[in-house]
Design a protein around this motif. Sequence first.
Motif, PDB file in Angstrom:
ATOM      1  N   CYS A 137      67.810 107.575  17.358  1.00 54.88           N
ATOM      2  CA  CYS A 137      66.401 107.957  17.360  1.00 54.88           C
ATOM      3  C   CYS A 137      65.834 107.769  15.960  1.00 54.88           C
ATOM      4  N   LYS A 138      64.807 106.966  15.831  1.00 53.10           N
ATOM      5  CA  LYS A 138      64.251 106.660  14.524  1.00 53.10           C
ATOM      6  C   LYS A 138      63.430 107.823  13.981  1.00 53.10           C
ATOM      7  N   LYS A 139      63.498 107.952  12.667  1.00 54.67           N
ATOM      8  CA  LYS A 139      62.826 109.055  11.983  1.00 54.67           C
ATOM      9  C   LYS A 139      61.326 109.103  12.276  1.00 54.67           C
ATOM     10  N   ASN A 140      60.686 107.938  12.368  1.00 54.14           N
ATOM     11  CA  ASN A 140      59.236 107.899  12.568  1.00 54.14           C
ATOM     12  C   ASN A 140      58.824 107.857  14.038  1.00 54.14           C
ATOM     13  N   ASP A 141      59.770 108.051  14.940  1.00 53.96           N
ATOM     14  CA  ASP A 141      59.456 108.091  16.372  1.00 53.96           C
ATOM     15  C   ASP A 141      58.591 109.316  16.667  1.00 53.96           C
ATOM     16  N   PRO A 142      57.391 109.146  17.231  1.00 52.39           N
ATOM     17  CA  PRO A 142      56.538 110.302  17.537  1.00 52.39           C
ATOM     18  C   PRO A 142      57.162 111.245  18.562  1.00 52.39           C
ATOM     19  N   ASN A 143      58.138 110.739  19.314  1.00 55.85           N
ATOM     20  CA  ASN A 143      58.848 111.563  20.303  1.00 55.85           C
ATOM     21  C   ASN A 143      60.297 111.804  19.862  1.00 55.85           C
ATOM     22  N   LEU A 144      60.473 112.010  18.563  1.00 53.12           N
ATOM     23  CA  LEU A 144      61.824 112.158  18.010  1.00 53.12           C
ATOM     24  C   LEU A 144      62.582 113.307  18.658  1.00 53.12           C
ATOM     25  N   ASP A 145      61.940 114.453  18.798  1.00 53.96           N
ATOM     26  CA  ASP A 145      62.634 115.616  19.363  1.00 53.96           C
ATOM     27  C   ASP A 145      63.136 115.335  20.772  1.00 53.96           C
ATOM     28  N   LYS A 146      62.285 114.729  21.580  1.00 54.37           N
ATOM     29  CA  LYS A 146      62.655 114.412  22.960  1.00 54.37           C
ATOM     30  C   LYS A 146      63.769 113.375  22.990  1.00 54.37           C
ATOM     31  N   CYS A 147      63.672 112.362  22.127  1.00 56.32           N
ATOM     32  CA  CYS A 147      64.688 111.309  22.077  1.00 56.32           C
ATOM     33  C   CYS A 147      66.043 111.889  21.707  1.00 56.32           C
ATOM     34  N   LEU A 148      66.064 112.731  20.679  1.00 60.40           N
ATOM     35  CA  LEU A 148      67.318 113.300  20.214  1.00 60.40           C
ATOM     36  C   LEU A 148      67.911 114.250  21.246  1.00 60.40           C
ATOM     37  N   LYS A 149      67.064 115.039  21.861  1.00 55.15           N
ATOM     38  CA  LYS A 149      67.544 115.956  22.904  1.00 55.15           C
ATOM     39  C   LYS A 149      68.214 115.188  24.040  1.00 55.15           C
ATOM     40  N   THR A 150      67.573 114.111  24.484  1.00 52.12           N
ATOM     41  CA  THR A 150      68.127 113.303  25.571  1.00 52.12           C
ATOM     42  C   THR A 150      69.440 112.648  25.165  1.00 52.12           C
ATOM     43  N   SER A 151      69.488 112.110  23.949  1.00 53.74           N
ATOM     44  CA  SER A 151      70.677 111.412  23.484  1.00 53.74           C
ATOM     45  C   SER A 151      71.876 112.348  23.376  1.00 53.74           C
ATOM     46  N   ILE A 152      71.654 113.527  22.810  1.00 54.07           N
ATOM     47  CA  ILE A 152      72.751 114.485  22.665  1.00 54.07           C
ATOM     48  C   ILE A 152      73.227 114.960  24.028  1.00 54.07           C
ATOM     49  N   GLN A 153      72.278 115.231  24.922  1.00 56.46           N
ATOM     50  CA  GLN A 153      72.640 115.728  26.244  1.00 56.46           C
ATOM     51  C   GLN A 153      73.512 114.733  26.998  1.00 56.46           C
ATOM     52  N   GLU A 154      73.233 113.461  26.819  1.00 58.75           N
ATOM     53  CA  GLU A 154      74.024 112.439  27.517  1.00 58.75           C
ATOM     54  C   GLU A 154      75.454 112.356  26.994  1.00 58.75           C
ATOM     55  N   VAL A 155      75.666 112.741  25.733  1.00 55.70           N
ATOM     56  CA  VAL A 155      76.992 112.642  25.128  1.00 55.70           C
ATOM     57  C   VAL A 155      77.879 113.841  25.471  1.00 55.70           C
ATOM     58  N   ILE A 156      77.282 115.021  25.567  1.00 52.82           N
ATOM     59  CA  ILE A 156      78.050 116.267  25.696  1.00 52.82           C
ATOM     60  C   ILE A 156      79.127 116.219  26.790  1.00 52.82           C
ATOM     61  N   PRO A 157      78.809 115.772  28.012  1.00 51.28           N
ATOM     62  CA  PRO A 157      79.848 115.783  29.059  1.00 51.28           C
ATOM     63  C   PRO A 157      81.059 114.921  28.745  1.00 51.28           C
ATOM     64  N   HIS A 158      80.934 114.009  27.771  1.00 50.13           N
ATOM     65  CA  HIS A 158      82.026 113.084  27.453  1.00 50.13           C
ATOM     66  C   HIS A 158      82.888 113.572  26.284  1.00 50.13           C
ATOM     67  N   LEU A 159      82.655 114.800  25.829  1.00 52.28           N
ATOM     68  CA  LEU A 159      83.382 115.314  24.677  1.00 52.28           C
ATOM     69  C   LEU A 159      84.505 116.271  25.067  1.00 52.28           C
ATOM     70  N   SER A 160      84.950 116.216  26.305  1.00 44.92           N
ATOM     71  CA  SER A 160      86.003 117.135  26.735  1.00 44.92           C
ATOM     72  C   SER A 160      87.272 116.956  25.910  1.00 44.92           C
ATOM     73  N   GLU A 161      87.541 115.738  25.474  1.00 47.05           N
ATOM     74  CA  GLU A 161      88.733 115.469  24.665  1.00 47.05           C
ATOM     75  C   GLU A 161      88.441 115.492  23.174  1.00 47.05           C
ATOM     76  N   GLY A 162      87.206 115.804  22.804  1.00 49.71           N
ATOM     77  CA  GLY A 162      86.838 115.853  21.393  1.00 49.71           C
ATOM     78  C   GLY A 162      86.422 114.491  20.864  1.00 49.71           C
ATOM     79  N   TYR A 163      86.231 114.428  19.551  1.00 50.83           N
ATOM     80  CA  TYR A 163      85.783 113.209  18.884  1.00 50.83           C
ATOM     81  C   TYR A 163      86.511 113.125  17.537  1.00 50.83           C
ATOM     82  N   PRO A 164      87.756 112.637  17.534  1.00 52.52           N
ATOM     83  CA  PRO A 164      88.607 112.691  16.342  1.00 52.52           C
ATOM     84  C   PRO A 164      87.991 112.057  15.101  1.00 52.52           C
ATOM     85  N   LYS A 165      87.226 110.999  15.256  1.00 55.68           N
ATOM     86  CA  LYS A 165      86.649 110.325  14.092  1.00 55.68           C
ATOM     87  C   LYS A 165      85.778 111.262  13.269  1.00 55.68           C
ATOM     88  N   LEU A 166      85.183 112.250  13.907  1.00 58.59           N
ATOM     89  CA  LEU A 166      84.335 113.210  13.203  1.00 58.59           C
ATOM     90  C   LEU A 166      84.938 114.603  13.187  1.00 58.59           C
TER      91      LEU A 166
END
Length: 258
Positions: A34-63
């Motif tokens: 989500c780009k910093k100057n996106d007028p819908n940044l909050d909505k974009c980030l919320k959607t992006s994070i929500q899509e990732v959460i179900p796939h983190l059952s095994e964690g994310y070792p790189k981070l």
Amino acid sequence: MAKSLLICSALFLAVVASVIAAPAPKKQLSFNLCKKNDPNLDKCLKTSIQEVIPHLSEGYPKLRIPALEPFELPSLEIDHGKGSTKSVSIDLKLKDVKITGLTGTVIDSLKVDVDNYRMTGKVAFAKPIVITGAYTVNGKVLVLPITGNGPCSITLHDAILDLKDVSGTPYQKNGKTYVQIKKIDLKLVNIKKLNIKLENLFNGNKQLGDSMNTILNENWPVLLEELQPALEEVVATIAQDIVNKALQKTAYTDIFPQ
């Protein structure tokens, strides 16, 4: 109780830091930047994070994001005296803690102030949060003494966590801007019901143990009121540690490109 909320907030924040990291070894993890100057940044980030959460059952070792199903902690201590109620006063210690249900995290709202390194949000849970472990407890409940040690199970139903203020401080590394989280102010604003089961109370006296578990479950709002301040403090401390570990791996300017 504490850990469920803690992971939710840690997960919620740490995923933000993972947007441009390499995929985990066992799977591809796709994140919509989500780009910093996106007028819908909050909505974009919320959607992006929500899509990732179900796939983190095994964690994310790189981070260094730990597995979420179950989420494990070596110990958790909740000392009495921080709650406002006088009806319950207990010292509760847990070890070998496991929490399930965190991949059911739902982001209700999100607001990001990119230039000032701040974020607020509200997080709910679509699944019951179940915490299990080995406990020791001492104190009183409704003037009755409580003591024991053994297996325990705590279940939170329909919990909602309010991230009132998450703020960071920028620093430079390798020519890029990174951020360290300095403050996490959060509040447990809702729980529909709490169920608790403490086995082996009163040295294994089944009659006394069953009676105390009944009292605890019938008076769970009073119990929660006593434990809540300590829970929120523990949640914020552990969430801050997890998030900062993730942020050390990802430049802030890469998380929010122009």
